[in-house]
Every structure is written in structure tokens, then in C-alpha cells.
Design a protein around this motif. Structure first.
Motif, short mmCIF file in Angstrom:
data_model
loop_
_atom_site.label_atom_id
_atom_site.label_comp_id
_atom_site.label_asym_id
_atom_site.label_seq_id
_atom_site.Cartn_x
_atom_site.Cartn_y
_atom_site.Cartn_z
N THR A 122 -81.39 -16.05 18.54
CA THR A 122 -80.10 -16.16 17.65
C THR A 122 -80.30 -16.56 16.31
O THR A 122 -79.57 -16.15 15.42
CB THR A 122 -79.19 -17.45 18.28
N THR A 126 -79.42 -14.52 12.99
CA THR A 126 -78.56 -15.03 11.93
C THR A 126 -79.36 -14.79 10.47
O THR A 126 -78.64 -14.40 9.53
CB THR A 126 -78.30 -16.71 11.94
N GLY A 130 -77.81 -12.48 7.51
CA GLY A 130 -77.74 -12.93 5.84
C GLY A 130 -78.49 -12.30 5.16
O GLY A 130 -77.95 -11.88 4.33
N VAL A 180 -79.20 -21.87 8.12
CA VAL A 180 -78.48 -21.43 9.15
C VAL A 180 -76.87 -21.18 8.48
O VAL A 180 -76.33 -20.36 8.51
CB VAL A 180 -78.36 -22.12 10.40
N LEU A 184 -74.75 -17.85 7.59
CA LEU A 184 -73.57 -17.58 8.16
C LEU A 184 -72.47 -17.32 6.94
O LEU A 184 -71.54 -16.45 7.03
CB LEU A 184 -73.12 -18.64 9.05
N SER A 187 -73.12 -14.10 5.02
CA SER A 187 -72.78 -12.93 6.23
C SER A 187 -71.33 -12.61 6.05
O SER A 187 -71.04 -11.38 5.89
CB SER A 187 -73.27 -13.05 7.47
#
Length: 203
Positions: A122, A126, A130, A180, A184, A187
């Protein structure tokens, strides 16, 4: 020179998370730098990562590091490289995370190995999303300098994160949480931007 051994589970968990994240950004840099640190006896790699310090593996990961370094500096080609590596970076991030914690699972190795693989994959996904969305958005600009600046920033981020995870695990987790959240947000925002730009170009 004696290698620095892992101090506790927190340090190993930080290394696992750093390798998962770094795999999504610069997989071959993560492989080569980790293996090189073990080969030079700067750190004592966990059993599941000791293969990375084998000279043949170091040679292969080093060669791919050079290819990735060059490819990542070329607009459009970098996005093609990212697209192909969608199917490589995520499972690699999962495998490296499991390798980092391989000696700490105890009797529940299967359960914790599965959990670690999911978390490592994960994190890799991520970071990859990105990176790929940011570079795709920047590639819509005709000037080459922002693309090069982002690529060099990624080159510097991977060794920095690996070092921080090994030497200062708790601050690393704070930095990772921010990374992170940023990945997110980028993205979501940048993919919408790229889709609008491509729609305008088609029209």
C-alpha cells in the motif's frame, strides 16, 4: 568496521515502511542503497534483506539504478517508465517490507507477514501514484526544468528517508505520515488536472 545492528522492532518497522515507500518512488535506488549499506557493513541487514548485499544482486540493482536515473529525467519517457513499473514497484515494496521484518514475526509469521506485505504494498502504491500523477501533470508543461527538479528531488528523497528510518525511526514515521497525505492529495488533484488538459487537447 562492525555493522550497526537493529536496535528494536520500531527500527525494523521503520525500515520496512521506508522500503515500501521508497519502492514506489525509486525501486532500484532502494534495492541498491540498502544492499550497499549491508555490503559495506554500515548496517546489519535483517535476514530477509541480506540477499540484496550479494555482489551479483548489487551489480544488477546498480545497473538498473543508472537506467532509472537517466529515464526519469526525460519527459514522457518517465511516465512510460512509471506505467510499466506499476506492476513491479508495488509487489516489490510488499516483498521488501516483509524482508525487513522477517526475523521479528515469531510464531505468527504467516499472519504478520501478510499484514506487512499489505502495508508495504500500500505504501509503494501510494508513493507510486503520487509520483506518477505529479510527473504526468508536469509533462504537460513545455519547459523542462520543473521535470528535472522533481526528478532530482526524488533521487535525494530515497536515501534521505532510508537514513532517517534507520537512525531516527520515530521522526521518520511523522515524515512518512506527511508524505502519505501529500501523495494522496496530489494524486487526486493532479489526475483531475491531467484529464482536463488532455480533454482540451483532444478538442
Amino acid at each position: 568496521m562492525d555493522a550497526a545492528a537493529p536496535q528494536n522492532l520500531t527500527q525494523l518497522a521503520a525500515l520496512a515502511a521506508a522500503l515500501g515507500w521508497a519502492s514506489g518512488m525509486r525501486l532500484y535506488a532502494a534495492l541498491f542503497l540498502t544492499g550497499l549499506a549491508g555490503w559495506l557493513q554500515w548496517i546489519a541487514l535483517p535476514p530477509g534483506l541480506q540477499l540484496l548485499q550479494h555482489p551479483l544482486v548489487l551489480g544488477a540493482s546498480g545497473a538498473m539504478l543508472v537506467v532509472e536515473f537517466i529515464t526519469d529525467k526525460v519527459p514522457a519517457l518517465d511516465s512510460l517508465w512509471d506505467a510499466v513499473h506499476t506492476f513491479i514497484r508495488i509487489p516489490a515494496g510488499a516483498a521488501l517490507a516483509v524482508g525487513a521484518l522477517s526475523g521479528a514475526f515469531g510464531g505468527d509469521a504467516l499472519v504478520w507477514g501478510t499484514v506487512t506485505a499489505l502495508l508495504g504494498g500500500t505504501l509503494a502504491a501510494t508513493a507510486h501514484a503520487g509520483k506518477a500523477s505529479t510527473r504526468a501533470a508536469v509533462n504537460t508543461s513545455p519547459e523542462p526544468f520543473s521535470n528535472l527538479a522533481l526528478s532530482l528531488a526524488g533521487d535525494a528523497a530515497v536515501p534521505g528517508l532510508l537514513w532517517l528510518a534507520w537512525t531516527h525511526p520515530l521522526p521518520f514515521f511523522a515524515v512518512l505520515a506527511l508524505a502519505v497525505a501529500a501523495a494522496l492529495g496530489l494524486s487526486f488533484t493532479l489526475w483531475r488536472f491531467v484529464r482536463r488538459r488532455l480533454g482540451r487537447l483532444r478538442q
